[in-house]
Scaffold this motif. Structure first.
Motif, mmCIF file in Angstrom:
data_model
loop_
_atom_site.group_PDB
_atom_site.id
_atom_site.type_symbol
_atom_site.label_atom_id
_atom_site.label_comp_id
_atom_site.label_asym_id
_atom_site.label_seq_id
_atom_site.Cartn_x
_atom_site.Cartn_y
_atom_site.Cartn_z
ATOM 1 N N GLN A 185 -5.016 2.521 -5.091
ATOM 2 C CA GLN A 185 -5.654 3.787 -5.455
ATOM 3 C C GLN A 185 -6.262 4.466 -4.234
ATOM 4 O O GLN A 185 -6.232 5.687 -4.108
ATOM 5 C CB GLN A 185 -6.736 3.540 -6.518
ATOM 6 N N ARG A 186 -6.815 3.648 -3.317
ATOM 7 C CA ARG A 186 -7.402 4.244 -2.108
ATOM 8 C C ARG A 186 -6.316 4.915 -1.255
ATOM 9 O O ARG A 186 -6.494 6.043 -0.788
ATOM 10 C CB ARG A 186 -8.142 3.160 -1.302
ATOM 11 N N LEU A 187 -5.181 4.224 -1.101
ATOM 12 C CA LEU A 187 -4.094 4.830 -0.309
ATOM 13 C C LEU A 187 -3.557 6.087 -0.987
ATOM 14 O O LEU A 187 -3.276 7.095 -0.321
ATOM 15 C CB LEU A 187 -2.965 3.814 -0.086
ATOM 16 N N MET A 188 -3.421 6.047 -2.315
ATOM 17 C CA MET A 188 -2.933 7.233 -3.053
ATOM 18 C C MET A 188 -3.868 8.415 -2.808
ATOM 19 O O MET A 188 -3.418 9.544 -2.597
ATOM 20 C CB MET A 188 -2.875 6.929 -4.550
ATOM 21 N N LEU A 238 2.716 3.051 0.504
ATOM 22 C CA LEU A 238 2.552 2.076 -0.575
ATOM 23 C C LEU A 238 3.909 1.664 -1.143
ATOM 24 O O LEU A 238 4.173 0.463 -1.336
ATOM 25 C CB LEU A 238 1.668 2.693 -1.656
ATOM 26 N N VAL A 239 4.769 2.630 -1.408
ATOM 27 C CA VAL A 239 6.079 2.327 -1.996
ATOM 28 C C VAL A 239 6.922 1.510 -1.018
ATOM 29 O O VAL A 239 7.546 0.511 -1.384
ATOM 30 C CB VAL A 239 6.800 3.624 -2.416
ATOM 31 N N TYR A 240 6.888 1.909 0.252
ATOM 32 C CA TYR A 240 7.632 1.160 1.267
ATOM 33 C C TYR A 240 7.134 -0.291 1.348
ATOM 34 O O TYR A 240 7.931 -1.241 1.320
ATOM 35 C CB TYR A 240 7.499 1.864 2.625
ATOM 36 N N ILE A 253 0.889 -2.323 -7.961
ATOM 37 C CA ILE A 253 0.276 -2.104 -6.648
ATOM 38 C C ILE A 253 -0.348 -0.710 -6.589
ATOM 39 O O ILE A 253 -1.427 -0.524 -6.026
ATOM 40 C CB ILE A 253 1.334 -2.340 -5.544
ATOM 41 N N ARG A 254 0.303 0.258 -7.208
ATOM 42 C CA ARG A 254 -0.248 1.617 -7.251
ATOM 43 C C ARG A 254 -1.596 1.631 -8.000
ATOM 44 O O ARG A 254 -2.510 2.343 -7.613
ATOM 45 C CB ARG A 254 0.754 2.543 -7.957
ATOM 46 N N ASN A 255 -1.722 0.807 -9.046
ATOM 47 C CA ASN A 255 -2.951 0.805 -9.853
ATOM 48 C C ASN A 255 -4.057 -0.105 -9.301
ATOM 49 O O ASN A 255 -5.169 -0.092 -9.815
ATOM 50 C CB ASN A 255 -2.627 0.366 -11.283
ATOM 51 N N SER A 256 -3.752 -0.870 -8.276
ATOM 52 C CA SER A 256 -4.788 -1.742 -7.698
ATOM 53 C C SER A 256 -5.833 -0.917 -6.958
ATOM 54 O O SER A 256 -5.612 0.264 -6.655
ATOM 55 C CB SER A 256 -4.137 -2.732 -6.727
ATOM 56 N N ALA A 257 -6.975 -1.523 -6.674
ATOM 57 C CA ALA A 257 -8.048 -0.797 -5.972
ATOM 58 C C ALA A 257 -7.566 -0.277 -4.617
ATOM 59 O O ALA A 257 -7.769 0.894 -4.274
ATOM 60 C CB ALA A 257 -9.256 -1.725 -5.788
ATOM 61 N N HIS A 258 -6.905 -1.143 -3.862
ATOM 62 C CA HIS A 258 -6.422 -0.730 -2.547
ATOM 63 C C HIS A 258 -5.323 0.328 -2.668
ATOM 64 O O HIS A 258 -5.262 1.286 -1.899
ATOM 65 C CB HIS A 258 -5.902 -1.964 -1.797
ATOM 66 N N LEU A 268 -1.442 4.843 17.684
ATOM 67 C CA LEU A 268 -0.780 4.629 16.394
ATOM 68 C C LEU A 268 -1.824 4.256 15.346
ATOM 69 O O LEU A 268 -2.827 3.616 15.668
ATOM 70 C CB LEU A 268 0.231 3.477 16.509
ATOM 71 N N GLY A 269 -1.568 4.638 14.079
ATOM 72 C CA GLY A 269 -2.454 4.246 12.991
ATOM 73 C C GLY A 269 -2.053 2.897 12.427
ATOM 74 O O GLY A 269 -1.600 2.012 13.163
ATOM 75 N N ASN A 270 -2.179 2.726 11.114
ATOM 76 C CA ASN A 270 -1.763 1.496 10.458
ATOM 77 C C ASN A 270 -0.600 1.750 9.515
ATOM 78 O O ASN A 270 -0.238 0.898 8.718
ATOM 79 C CB ASN A 270 -2.939 0.877 9.685
ATOM 80 N N SER A 271 0.004 2.945 9.577
ATOM 81 C CA SER A 271 1.151 3.236 8.727
ATOM 82 C C SER A 271 2.409 2.659 9.352
ATOM 83 O O SER A 271 2.651 2.848 10.551
ATOM 84 C CB SER A 271 1.333 4.750 8.562
ATOM 85 N N PRO A 272 3.228 1.954 8.550
ATOM 86 C CA PRO A 272 4.489 1.462 9.126
ATOM 87 C C PRO A 272 5.358 2.607 9.668
ATOM 88 O O PRO A 272 6.144 2.387 10.592
ATOM 89 C CB PRO A 272 5.161 0.747 7.948
ATOM 90 N N PHE A 273 5.177 3.821 9.121
ATOM 91 C CA PHE A 273 6.003 4.949 9.580
ATOM 92 C C PHE A 273 5.583 5.461 10.959
ATOM 93 O O PHE A 273 6.284 6.254 11.572
ATOM 94 C CB PHE A 273 5.978 6.074 8.536
ATOM 95 N N ASP A 274 4.407 5.008 11.441
ATOM 96 C CA ASP A 274 4.026 5.323 12.827
ATOM 97 C C ASP A 274 4.838 4.514 13.833
ATOM 98 O O ASP A 274 4.972 4.912 14.993
ATOM 99 C CB ASP A 274 2.545 4.993 13.075
ATOM 100 N N TYR A 275 5.332 3.354 13.378
ATOM 101 C CA TYR A 275 5.883 2.380 14.321
ATOM 102 C C TYR A 275 7.400 2.521 14.443
ATOM 103 O O TYR A 275 8.143 1.579 14.220
ATOM 104 C CB TYR A 275 5.455 0.971 13.905
#
Lengths: 249, 249
Positions: free
Chosen positions: A212-215, A223-225, A205-210, A86-93
């Motif tokens: 932006q990396r996920l986007m 991110l939205v979840y 949260i979308r505009n934060s550094a982290h 599994l990765g680190n995405s909540p949708f993996d779990y």
């Protein structure tokens, strides 16, 4: 709480702090909105039996050997680790994968923050997803004869030293706890930032550094979840090296 | 500036950062509102010829030996140092004492931040007192053919990792620079915090951890003075190890 003791809250900006405060009499709350603690909350909600934090992929592989039937999960630099289940995405779990399973998990910052907090007698994992439950449990803990001298919030965040999503999440917690709190400078800042951003959390949260990396990795859905408050009534707690569902607040 | 290049601004929360970014192509702004940079601005305004930063009291004593006629100034834990001529209060640096003099100065965090910034080709000291001059000089620097790839702001602050007065001061600078800026998470937070607190700056600073420490030492007069924006049109710049009045922006 009026007229009672104030709750001392110290917010610290990232994992691997050079100056970890005295934690032996504190409740520690670990926040890693994008995405470690959000994913832990989700995994437990979907029937995962326990999450075993590991600092490195190597340590995770070793721990798995002692836990037959367990899964490996986590990320490095927001990407899945080769050979892990599994990765680190909540949708993996999802329930079909994690139901009834133990998961050995390593993330860049989240699991390190948990390790940094290890001197504390009680460690909870918070995110926007489970914030209401965290706040209610804190208020119960500090209502009467509290054995804790306050709360330390670790914003595990990014490898940088200040993470806006985690600070906003800490601010939401502080705001919900009401006026009976004593804050350090970062706690005061977190409260003001949350008040200013309450109606545009996802955009912030979308505009934060982290964010932006996920986007840039196509992970806007994550991110939205992870920015959605109060949808999972679960408190992950560290007990004897395993993160499990807290059953008594 | 519209249509021109954006100004990249990275705000870092304290001195002694474990991760100092690449500074060789950056303009560095050091902020230590309570009180090092506020005092430096005041000293230069009152006729002080140059300030020589020293990391420790011992280093300050050594440097003074090579500079006949110079004075010793600074603090440890907000208190004057035994045997030194001047403390860290801006009110110590009156024209009768500092006019025409060189001052070797050491403060707990301010002088360390200046040392941390030493790889940068240009280092300015900012405070509320001289913010308008700083902003105008930045805009001039970045108007045309700028040789800098952006600005790094060191909030030297307290020994803690996040200092509200310095962050508010950085926020004032960012807000005054307008919309043509690209910010890291702490820069974005600084701007929001400043916008939320613009009309209650002194109260915010009084309630901060560092503010409370000064109040408890009876130094409210220093705090109120250091919280006053735009009263001194001076930019202290580091040139060959000495902080002097910048004459060309």
């Amino acid at each position: 709480m009026d007229g009672g003791n104030h709750i001392q809250i110290e917010v610290l900006p990232s994992a691997g702090s050079p100056r970890i405060p005295y934690l032996e009499d504190k409740l520690v709350i670990v926040i890693d909105v994008l995405r470690a603690t959000s994913t832990m909350v989700t995994a437990l909600a979907n029937g995962c039996q326990a999450i075993i934090p590991a600092l490195t992929p190597e340590e995770a592989l070793e721990k798995r050997l002692t836990l037959p039937g367990s899964l490996l999960g986590g990320e490095r630099h927001a990407l899945p680790i080769e050979g892990f289940d599994l990765g680190n995405s909540p949708f993996d779990y999802v329930p079909e994968k994690v139901g009834g399973k133990r998961i050995v998990m390593t993330t860049t910052n989240g699991t390190r923050a948990i390790r940094d907090a290890s001197a504390a007698p009680l460690i909870w994992m918070a995110s926007f997803l489970n914030m209401q439950s965290i706040v209610l449990a804190i208020l119960r803990q500090f209502q009467t004869d509290c054995k804790f001298q306050g709360i330390v919030v670790f914003c595990a965040g990014t490898e940088e030293r200040f993470d806006l999503p985690d600070t906003l999440c800490a601010g939401m917690m502080i705001e919900a706890l009401g006026t009976n709190v004593v804050l350090n400078d970062l706690g005061e800042a977190a409260r003001i930032l949350y008040r200013s951003s309450e109606n545009q959390l996802v955009d912030m949260i979308r505009n934060s550094a982290h964010g932006q990396r996920l986007m840039s990795l196509g992970l806007e859905r994550d991110l939205v979840y992870c920015s959605t408050p109060n949808i999972l009534p679960i408190i992950p707690v560290l007990e004897e090296g395993e993160i499990v569902w807290l059953t008594k607040g």
